[in-house]
Design an enzyme around this catalytic site. Sequence first.
Site, PDB file in Angstrom:
ATOM      1  N   GLY A 212      35.247  37.160 -77.900  1.00 19.17           N
ATOM      2  CA  GLY A 212      33.848  36.858 -78.179  1.00 19.17           C
ATOM      3  C   GLY A 212      33.265  37.703 -79.304  1.00 19.17           C
TER       4      GLY A 212
ATOM      5  NE  ARG B 254      32.775  31.288 -70.375  1.00 16.84           N
ATOM      6  CZ  ARG B 254      33.246  31.917 -71.443  1.00 16.84           C
ATOM      7  NH1 ARG B 254      34.194  32.821 -71.337  1.00 16.84           N
ATOM      8  NH2 ARG B 254      32.764  31.638 -72.644  1.00 16.84           N
TER       9      ARG B 254
ATOM     10  NE  ARG C 114      24.895  28.092 -75.930  1.00 15.36           N
ATOM     11  CZ  ARG C 114      25.874  28.920 -75.603  1.00 15.36           C
ATOM     12  NH1 ARG C 114      25.601  30.200 -75.325  1.00 15.36           N
ATOM     13  NH2 ARG C 114      27.119  28.500 -75.554  1.00 15.36           N
TER      14      ARG C 114
HETATM   15  C1  MV4 Z   1      38.366  35.592 -86.857  1.00 10.04           C
HETATM   16  C2  MV4 Z   1      37.541  35.266 -87.949  1.00 10.04           C
HETATM   17  C3  MV4 Z   1      38.135  35.193 -89.186  1.00 10.04           C
HETATM   18  N1  MV4 Z   1      39.460  35.454 -89.315  1.00 10.04           N
HETATM   19  N2  MV4 Z   1      39.665  35.829 -87.043  1.00 10.04           N
HETATM   20  C4  MV4 Z   1      34.839  35.990 -83.653  1.00 10.04           C
HETATM   21  C5  MV4 Z   1      34.896  35.907 -82.185  1.00 10.04           C
HETATM   22  C6  MV4 Z   1      36.303  36.045 -81.818  1.00 10.04           C
HETATM   23  N3  MV4 Z   1      36.571  35.141 -80.760  1.00 10.04           N
HETATM   24  C7  MV4 Z   1      37.081  35.766 -83.041  1.00 10.04           C
HETATM   25  N4  MV4 Z   1      36.146  35.692 -84.114  1.00 10.04           N
HETATM   26  C8  MV4 Z   1      36.554  35.511 -85.391  1.00 10.04           C
HETATM   27  N5  MV4 Z   1      37.883  35.692 -85.613  1.00 10.04           N
HETATM   28  C9  MV4 Z   1      40.179  35.756 -88.257  1.00 10.04           C
HETATM   29  N6  MV4 Z   1      41.463  36.026 -88.424  1.00 10.04           N
HETATM   30  C10 MV4 Z   1      36.201  35.037 -87.733  1.00 10.04           C
HETATM   31  C11 MV4 Z   1      35.698  35.185 -86.453  1.00 10.04           C
HETATM   32  C12 MV4 Z   1      34.284  34.987 -86.347  1.00 10.04           C
HETATM   33  C13 MV4 Z   1      33.741  33.986 -85.553  1.00 10.04           C
HETATM   34  C14 MV4 Z   1      34.524  33.108 -84.834  1.00 10.04           C
HETATM   35  C15 MV4 Z   1      33.981  32.132 -84.044  1.00 10.04           C
HETATM   36  C16 MV4 Z   1      32.620  32.005 -83.999  1.00 10.04           C
HETATM   37  C17 MV4 Z   1      31.796  32.856 -84.693  1.00 10.04           C
HETATM   38  C18 MV4 Z   1      32.354  33.855 -85.483  1.00 10.04           C
HETATM   39  C19 MV4 Z   1      31.510  34.684 -86.204  1.00 10.04           C
HETATM   40  C20 MV4 Z   1      32.051  35.655 -86.958  1.00 10.04           C
HETATM   41  C21 MV4 Z   1      33.420  35.816 -87.024  1.00 10.04           C
END
Ligand code: MV4
Length: 458
Positions: free
Chosen positions: A163, A292, A338
Site C-alpha cells: 500500500g 480481503r 469515495r
Molecule cells: C511501484 C511504482 C513504480 N514502480 N513500483 C505504490 C503502492 C505499492 N503497492 C506499490 N506502489 C508503487 N509501486 C515500481 N516498480 C509506483 C507505485 C505507486 C503507486 C502504485 C499504485 C497506486 C498508486 C501509486 C502511487 C505512487 C506510487
Amino acid sequence: MFAKVLVANRGEIAVRIIRACRELGVKTVAVFSEADRHALHPRFADEAYCIGPPQTARSYLNVPNIISAAEIAGVDAIHPGYGFLSENAQFAEICASHGFKFIGPAASAIALMGDKSSAKQRMAEANVPVVPGSGIIESEQQARRFGREVGFPLLIKATAGGGGKGMRIVGREADLPAGLAAASGEAQAAFSDGRIYIEKLLTHPRHIEVQMLGDEYGHIIHVGERDCSIQKPSHQKLLEETPAPNLDPSIRAELLASAVRAAHAVEYANAGTLEFLLSSDGKFYFMEMNTRIQVEHPITEVVYGIDLVKWQVRIAAGERLTVRQEEIKPTGHAIECRINAEDAEMGFRPTAGKLGSVLLPGGPGVRVDTHIYAGAEVPPYYDSLLAKIVTYDRTREESIVRMRRALAETEILGVATTVPVLERVLTMSSYVEGHTNVTWLREHVLQPPHEAVAAHGG
Ligand code: MV4
C-alpha cells in the site's frame, strides 16, 4: 450455511456485510467501540456487543474481546471486513482454533501474500509478469550491481510493506547507500522487519486490479478489472472504475488470464484482488495481492451482477462457487467516488465532528453504501470514509454525467468532505478522456500546472 456470523468491523463495510447476511438468512452479531454506541452497524445487526474504548487497539483490534463476543453470542463464523484484522494471518488462525470459520482465505495465503517479496517470487514462478527486482537485499554491493544492471531510477520497497508504505525512490547510484539505510530503518520501525528489495521504478504507471473469487474446491474465476489510478499522495484511492478505460482488449485478456494463473498458484479460496501496475508502454506487472474484500468492490458488483460479499459467506460455509467464467460479462460502466471526511485543501486532513444535514443521491443508476445519517458523530479515531457513491450506466460517458449529477445532489454538513475535489476530477478533460495514472491527481488536480487552472477556471 452458517446460522450466525460476527462482523468484526465498523462503518459502511459492517453495514454492507450485515445486509448480505440478512438476505442469506444468516443472523448477525455486531461489535462496537464506545465511540460507535449510536452507529448503524449495532442497530442493523441482530445482536451487538461493546468490545472496548474508542481507540482501535482497545476495540476493533482487540482480539481477546472479539473472540469473547463470538463465544458469548455463539457464532459459527467471523467476517473481518477490510482493514483492522482482515489481513492478519494470526487472527485467522485464532478464529479457527476457537472453532470459528474465518470468512476469508486460508491463513497460509494471507501470510504468503503479506510478505511482498515472497508473493512476488511465487507469482514469477507462475509465469505472472513481475517488475524486474533484486530479491531481498543482503549488501550494498548487491544493490549497486542491480542498479547498474537495470538502470536508475530505482524504487526500494519493504518486504513487510504494501500500500505504498516504506517505499523510497533512488535517482542515482550515489544516493543508494543513504536510501538503503533509510528504507531499511523505516521498515524496521514500522513493521519490525527491516528486509527490503529493489525494483526498477516505473514512471506514470496506472493501477489496475483484478477481482478474484475462488471456492474451497479449486474453482477460480476473475470478476474483471478495476482502474484505481486516482489516488491521494498517501496512496489511498479516491475514485475507481470498471471496466478500465483505454485498455487494449488483448492486454486486458492477458491481464485477466494472468490473474487467474496467479490465484491458482496460491490455491486461493474466497474473494481476493490482484494489483497490477500498467506501464505507459502497455506492459503490466503484478504488484500485490489483497486477501480481503475491498472498499471498491461495489463497482464490480453492479457491472457483473454478482454479490461478492454473499459469495464470501457462501464460500466460507463450504458451498461451491456456481458462477462459471463463461456466463459472466460486464454490462455498462461503473464509477465509485469515495466521500471522506477530509479537507483536500489541507492535504486531505481528516475532520471529525457532529454531522448536520446529510442528503445522499439516488435515482436511476446510483448506489450509495454508507453508515452516516443526519446528526451522527464522526469520531476522530477511525478511517474517514463516510460514503461510497457508485454510479452506473451503459457507457463511461453516461456514468460520468450521472456521477456529476449524484455529487451535485450530495449535501453533507458539519465536516469537510472530498466532494469538491471529486467534482473537480470529473470536470478535467484528461480524466474524461481516460488519461490518468497514479501520480495524475497530485500533478494535475492538487498542484495543477498553470494551463490546467486557466482551462478549468480554478
Ligand atoms: C511501484 C511504482 C513504480 N514502480 N513500483 C505504490 C503502492 C505499492 N503497492 C506499490 N506502489 C508503487 N509501486 C515500481 N516498480 C509506483 C507505485 C505507486 C503507486 C502504485 C499504485 C497506486 C498508486 C501509486 C502511487 C505512487 C506510487
